[in-house]
Design a protein around this motif. Structure first.
Motif, PDB file in Angstrom:
ATOM      1  N   ALA A  31     -36.740  -8.095  11.446  1.00 38.50           N
ATOM      2  CA  ALA A  31     -36.412  -8.187  12.868  1.00 38.50           C
ATOM      3  C   ALA A  31     -36.378  -6.802  13.501  1.00 38.50           C
ATOM      4  CB  ALA A  31     -35.064  -8.871  13.049  1.00 38.50           C
ATOM      5  N   PRO A  32     -36.742  -6.681  14.779  1.00 35.19           N
ATOM      6  CA  PRO A  32     -36.694  -5.391  15.476  1.00 35.19           C
ATOM      7  C   PRO A  32     -35.256  -4.925  15.684  1.00 35.19           C
ATOM      8  CG  PRO A  32     -37.229  -7.157  17.000  1.00 35.19           C
ATOM      9  CD  PRO A  32     -37.266  -7.759  15.630  1.00 35.19           C
ATOM     10  N   PHE A  33     -35.120  -3.649  16.046  1.00 40.11           N
ATOM     11  CA  PHE A  33     -33.785  -3.048  16.161  1.00 40.11           C
ATOM     12  C   PHE A  33     -32.914  -3.755  17.190  1.00 40.11           C
ATOM     13  CE2 PHE A  33     -36.040  -1.012  19.616  1.00 40.11           C
ATOM     14  CZ  PHE A  33     -35.071  -0.836  20.595  1.00 40.11           C
ATOM     15  N   TYR A  34     -33.533  -4.293  18.251  1.00 44.26           N
ATOM     16  CA  TYR A  34     -32.724  -4.905  19.300  1.00 44.26           C
ATOM     17  C   TYR A  34     -32.163  -6.268  18.901  1.00 44.26           C
ATOM     18  CZ  TYR A  34     -37.392  -6.856  20.353  1.00 44.26           C
ATOM     19  OH  TYR A  34     -38.633  -7.441  20.272  1.00 44.26           O
ATOM     20  N   LEU A  35     -32.477  -6.713  17.697  1.00 42.31           N
ATOM     21  CA  LEU A  35     -31.846  -7.920  17.164  1.00 42.31           C
ATOM     22  C   LEU A  35     -30.893  -7.595  16.018  1.00 42.31           C
ATOM     23  CD1 LEU A  35     -34.773 -10.518  17.243  1.00 42.31           C
ATOM     24  CD2 LEU A  35     -32.874 -10.265  18.849  1.00 42.31           C
ATOM     25  N   GLU A  36     -30.642  -6.308  15.810  1.00 41.37           N
ATOM     26  CA  GLU A  36     -29.660  -5.899  14.817  1.00 41.37           C
ATOM     27  C   GLU A  36     -28.247  -6.153  15.363  1.00 41.37           C
ATOM     28  OE1 GLU A  36     -30.071  -4.799  11.736  1.00 41.37           O
ATOM     29  OE2 GLU A  36     -32.259  -4.963  11.864  1.00 41.37           O
ATOM     30  N   PRO A  37     -27.268  -6.353  14.481  1.00 33.51           N
ATOM     31  CA  PRO A  37     -25.898  -6.617  14.954  1.00 33.51           C
ATOM     32  C   PRO A  37     -25.344  -5.532  15.866  1.00 33.51           C
ATOM     33  CG  PRO A  37     -26.097  -7.175  12.630  1.00 33.51           C
ATOM     34  CD  PRO A  37     -27.387  -6.506  13.020  1.00 33.51           C
ATOM     35  N   TRP A  38     -25.627  -4.254  15.561  1.00 32.94           N
ATOM     36  CA  TRP A  38     -25.055  -3.164  16.351  1.00 32.94           C
ATOM     37  C   TRP A  38     -25.546  -3.170  17.794  1.00 32.94           C
ATOM     38  CZ3 TRP A  38     -28.423   0.194  18.639  1.00 32.94           C
ATOM     39  CH2 TRP A  38     -29.711   0.295  18.099  1.00 32.94           C
ATOM     40  N   PHE A  39     -26.738  -3.723  18.025  1.00 36.67           N
ATOM     41  CA  PHE A  39     -27.278  -3.711  19.379  1.00 36.67           C
ATOM     42  C   PHE A  39     -26.486  -4.637  20.301  1.00 36.67           C
ATOM     43  CE2 PHE A  39     -30.457  -4.308  22.756  1.00 36.67           C
ATOM     44  CZ  PHE A  39     -30.819  -2.984  22.961  1.00 36.67           C
ATOM     45  N   GLY A  40     -25.827  -5.637  19.719  1.00 40.20           N
ATOM     46  CA  GLY A  40     -24.941  -6.472  20.521  1.00 40.20           C
ATOM     47  C   GLY A  40     -23.814  -5.655  21.128  1.00 40.20           C
ATOM     48  N   GLY A  41     -23.311  -4.672  20.364  1.00 46.09           N
ATOM     49  CA  GLY A  41     -22.286  -3.780  20.896  1.00 46.09           C
ATOM     50  C   GLY A  41     -22.805  -2.929  22.039  1.00 46.09           C
ATOM     51  N   VAL A  42     -24.067  -2.516  21.950  1.00 43.84           N
ATOM     52  CA  VAL A  42     -24.682  -1.737  23.030  1.00 43.84           C
ATOM     53  C   VAL A  42     -24.770  -2.578  24.300  1.00 43.84           C
ATOM     54  CG1 VAL A  42     -26.795  -0.572  23.775  1.00 43.84           C
ATOM     55  CG2 VAL A  42     -25.982  -0.296  21.423  1.00 43.84           C
ATOM     56  N   ILE A  43     -25.173  -3.828  24.142  1.00 42.26           N
ATOM     57  CA  ILE A  43     -25.280  -4.723  25.298  1.00 42.26           C
ATOM     58  C   ILE A  43     -23.917  -4.921  25.957  1.00 42.26           C
ATOM     59  CG2 ILE A  43     -25.769  -7.104  25.995  1.00 42.26           C
ATOM     60  CD1 ILE A  43     -27.964  -7.134  23.834  1.00 42.26           C
ATOM     61  N   VAL A  44     -22.900  -5.184  25.153  1.00 44.16           N
ATOM     62  CA  VAL A  44     -21.558  -5.401  25.698  1.00 44.16           C
ATOM     63  C   VAL A  44     -21.042  -4.128  26.370  1.00 44.16           C
ATOM     64  CG1 VAL A  44     -19.157  -5.886  25.105  1.00 44.16           C
ATOM     65  CG2 VAL A  44     -20.987  -7.232  24.074  1.00 44.16           C
ATOM     66  N   ALA A  45     -21.262  -2.980  25.726  1.00 46.41           N
ATOM     67  CA  ALA A  45     -20.813  -1.713  26.312  1.00 46.41           C
ATOM     68  C   ALA A  45     -21.479  -1.469  27.662  1.00 46.41           C
ATOM     69  CB  ALA A  45     -21.113  -0.560  25.352  1.00 46.41           C
ATOM     70  N   GLY A  46     -22.768  -1.777  27.746  1.00 50.42           N
ATOM     71  CA  GLY A  46     -23.465  -1.617  29.020  1.00 50.42           C
ATOM     72  C   GLY A  46     -22.906  -2.519  30.101  1.00 50.42           C
TER      73      GLY A  46
ATOM     74  N   THR B  63     -32.645 -13.468  26.055  1.00 48.77           N
ATOM     75  CA  THR B  63     -31.500 -14.369  25.883  1.00 48.77           C
ATOM     76  C   THR B  63     -30.240 -13.583  25.565  1.00 48.77           C
ATOM     77  OG1 THR B  63     -32.928 -16.153  25.081  1.00 48.77           O
ATOM     78  CG2 THR B  63     -30.583 -16.290  24.523  1.00 48.77           C
ATOM     79  N   ARG B  64     -30.381 -12.590  24.710  1.00 49.85           N
ATOM     80  CA  ARG B  64     -29.227 -11.817  24.251  1.00 49.85           C
ATOM     81  C   ARG B  64     -28.626 -10.947  25.351  1.00 49.85           C
ATOM     82  NH1 ARG B  64     -28.976  -7.810  18.920  1.00 49.85           N
ATOM     83  NH2 ARG B  64     -26.836  -8.375  18.353  1.00 49.85           N
ATOM     84  N   PHE B  65     -29.391 -10.651  26.380  1.00 54.50           N
ATOM     85  CA  PHE B  65     -28.861  -9.829  27.468  1.00 54.50           C
ATOM     86  C   PHE B  65     -27.781 -10.545  28.265  1.00 54.50           C
ATOM     87  CE2 PHE B  65     -32.558  -6.774  27.421  1.00 54.50           C
ATOM     88  CZ  PHE B  65     -31.769  -5.663  27.188  1.00 54.50           C
ATOM     89  N   ASN B  66     -27.739 -11.862  28.183  1.00 50.97           N
ATOM     90  CA  ASN B  66     -26.600 -12.575  28.749  1.00 50.97           C
ATOM     91  C   ASN B  66     -25.406 -12.312  27.832  1.00 50.97           C
ATOM     92  OD1 ASN B  66     -24.629 -14.516  29.484  1.00 50.97           O
ATOM     93  ND2 ASN B  66     -26.195 -15.920  30.212  1.00 50.97           N
ATOM     94  N   PRO B  67     -24.297 -11.788  28.353  1.00 49.62           N
ATOM     95  CA  PRO B  67     -23.161 -11.457  27.477  1.00 49.62           C
ATOM     96  C   PRO B  67     -22.652 -12.619  26.638  1.00 49.62           C
ATOM     97  CG  PRO B  67     -22.848 -10.505  29.648  1.00 49.62           C
ATOM     98  CD  PRO B  67     -24.053 -11.397  29.752  1.00 49.62           C
ATOM     99  N   LYS B  68     -22.932 -13.844  27.053  1.00 50.44           N
ATOM    100  CA  LYS B  68     -22.536 -14.993  26.234  1.00 50.44           C
ATOM    101  C   LYS B  68     -23.211 -14.967  24.874  1.00 50.44           C
ATOM    102  CE  LYS B  68     -23.820 -18.496  28.595  1.00 50.44           C
ATOM    103  NZ  LYS B  68     -24.051 -19.903  28.989  1.00 50.44           N
ATOM    104  N   TYR B  69     -24.394 -14.356  24.816  1.00 49.27           N
ATOM    105  CA  TYR B  69     -25.208 -14.420  23.608  1.00 49.27           C
ATOM    106  C   TYR B  69     -25.360 -13.065  22.924  1.00 49.27           C
ATOM    107  CZ  TYR B  69     -26.425 -18.937  25.604  1.00 49.27           C
ATOM    108  OH  TYR B  69     -26.366 -20.205  26.130  1.00 49.27           O
ATOM    109  N   PHE B  70     -24.400 -12.171  23.148  1.00 50.00           N
ATOM    110  CA  PHE B  70     -24.476 -10.839  22.548  1.00 50.00           C
ATOM    111  C   PHE B  70     -24.546 -10.900  21.025  1.00 50.00           C
ATOM    112  CE2 PHE B  70     -20.077 -11.857  21.970  1.00 50.00           C
ATOM    113  CZ  PHE B  70     -19.669 -11.136  20.862  1.00 50.00           C
ATOM    114  N   TYR B  71     -24.023 -11.962  20.438  1.00 49.81           N
ATOM    115  CA  TYR B  71     -23.897 -12.087  18.981  1.00 49.81           C
ATOM    116  C   TYR B  71     -25.176 -12.601  18.316  1.00 49.81           C
ATOM    117  CZ  TYR B  71     -23.577 -17.012  20.070  1.00 49.81           C
ATOM    118  OH  TYR B  71     -23.866 -18.269  20.535  1.00 49.81           O
ATOM    119  N   LEU B  72     -26.188 -12.972  19.095  1.00 43.67           N
ATOM    120  CA  LEU B  72     -27.398 -13.565  18.513  1.00 43.67           C
ATOM    121  C   LEU B  72     -28.264 -12.486  17.872  1.00 43.67           C
ATOM    122  CD1 LEU B  72     -28.436 -16.276  21.130  1.00 43.67           C
ATOM    123  CD2 LEU B  72     -27.372 -16.597  18.900  1.00 43.67           C
ATOM    124  N   ASP B  73     -27.867 -12.060  16.693  1.00 39.37           N
ATOM    125  CA  ASP B  73     -28.609 -11.029  15.976  1.00 39.37           C
ATOM    126  C   ASP B  73     -29.489 -11.667  14.903  1.00 39.37           C
ATOM    127  OD1 ASP B  73     -26.891 -11.637  13.790  1.00 39.37           O
ATOM    128  OD2 ASP B  73     -25.421 -10.206  14.529  1.00 39.37           O
TER     129      ASP B  73
END
Length: 259
Positions: free
Chosen positions: A225-240, A205-215
């Motif tokens: 929670a696993p690392f990919y649900l940490e707040p910083w990982f949303g920045g990684v998704i957006v950067a990608g 779900t979070r891979f959709n840029p609309k939901y980058f904030y779902l940490d």
């Protein structure tokens, strides 16, 4: 400097062609109707700024996509791309300048729209919060900026605006609407009803840029929670989502002819 010159020209072209006026007008009208509907049809004890996000995010995705799809394909089709590159600007300047120019249109559109409808929010929301309202605007800008980049890559890969347009339509439908429909079907009918939502599904779900904030914090999952649900990982998704399309746009544009 050339990048900024291209961006400035692109933004000025949006003003001269009335694209900016049209986009701001349509978005503001939609937002005015939607805020009135949301805040009057939903119990005031539960309505917050966040309740505006879902539908307005879909609108911003569509705006970003439609603004980006003609960015290069339109210039190539009209023949003005040759003059732009002879200014002189490099192809990298054109890609990044077009991106910044279209992003500026998205930013102006979203900010003006929310400033205009802010009285609705102040009068009708359960607990008006300037911080929440500004945060909502900032959060909404992310998918808009991302989909300008994605549509720009699509434009660089297309030989005509017709091909780019249909690609943009498919892109907007998939990420603004179909993604949520498929997600809801899977969640309702394919996941075990008593097991809760698995983290891998939250990641998809979070891979959709609309939901980058779902940490994990937003979802109230605690510290396990696993690392990919940490707040910083949303920045990684957006950067990608920004760097990969922009890189592809440059590579495709660099290797293509201007005809």
């Amino acid at each position: 400097m050339s990048i900024l010159l291209v961006a400035k020209k692109d933004f000025q072209d949006a003003i001269r062609s009335l694209t900016l006026v049209a986009v701001v007008g349509i978005f503001t009208a939609f937002l005015a109707f939607y805020t009135y509907y949301e805040f009057t049809m939903t119990p005031l004890t539960t309505t917050t700024a966040f309740d505006l996000y879902q539908s307005t995010a879909n609108a911003v995705v569509v705006i970003g996509t439609l603004l980006g799809y003609k960015s290069i394909a339109g210039e190539r089709e009209s023949g003005s791309l040759k003059f732009l590159l002879g200014a002189p600007h490099t192809r990298r300047d054109v890609v990044l300048g077009k991106f910044l120019g279209r992003v500026a249109v998205v930013v102006v559109t979203v900010v003006i729209g929310f400033v205009v409808v802010s009285p609705h929010y102040v009068m009708l929301a359960a607990s008006p919060s300037v911080t929440a309202y500004v945060g909502l605007i900032g959060r909404l800008l992310v998918p808009g900026v991302v989909f300008v980049a994605v549509a720009l890559a699509l434009s660089a890969a297309s030989r005509s605006t017709t091909v780019a347009m249909w690609g943009a339509i498919v892109l907007a439908i998939v990420f603004a609407f179909a993604w949520d429909m498929v997600r809801n079907v899977i969640e309702s009918f394919m996941l075990p009803p008593d097991a809760g939502i698995p983290n891998w599904f939250r990641l998809i779900t979070r891979f959709n840029p609309k939901y980058f904030y779902l940490d994990a914090q937003t979802l109230e999952l605690g510290n396990a929670a696993p690392f990919y649900l940490e707040p910083w990982f949303g920045g990684v998704i957006v950067a990608g989502w920004l760097l990969i399309p922009l890189g592809l746009a440059y590579l495709l544009f660099e290797r293509s002819d201007l005809a």
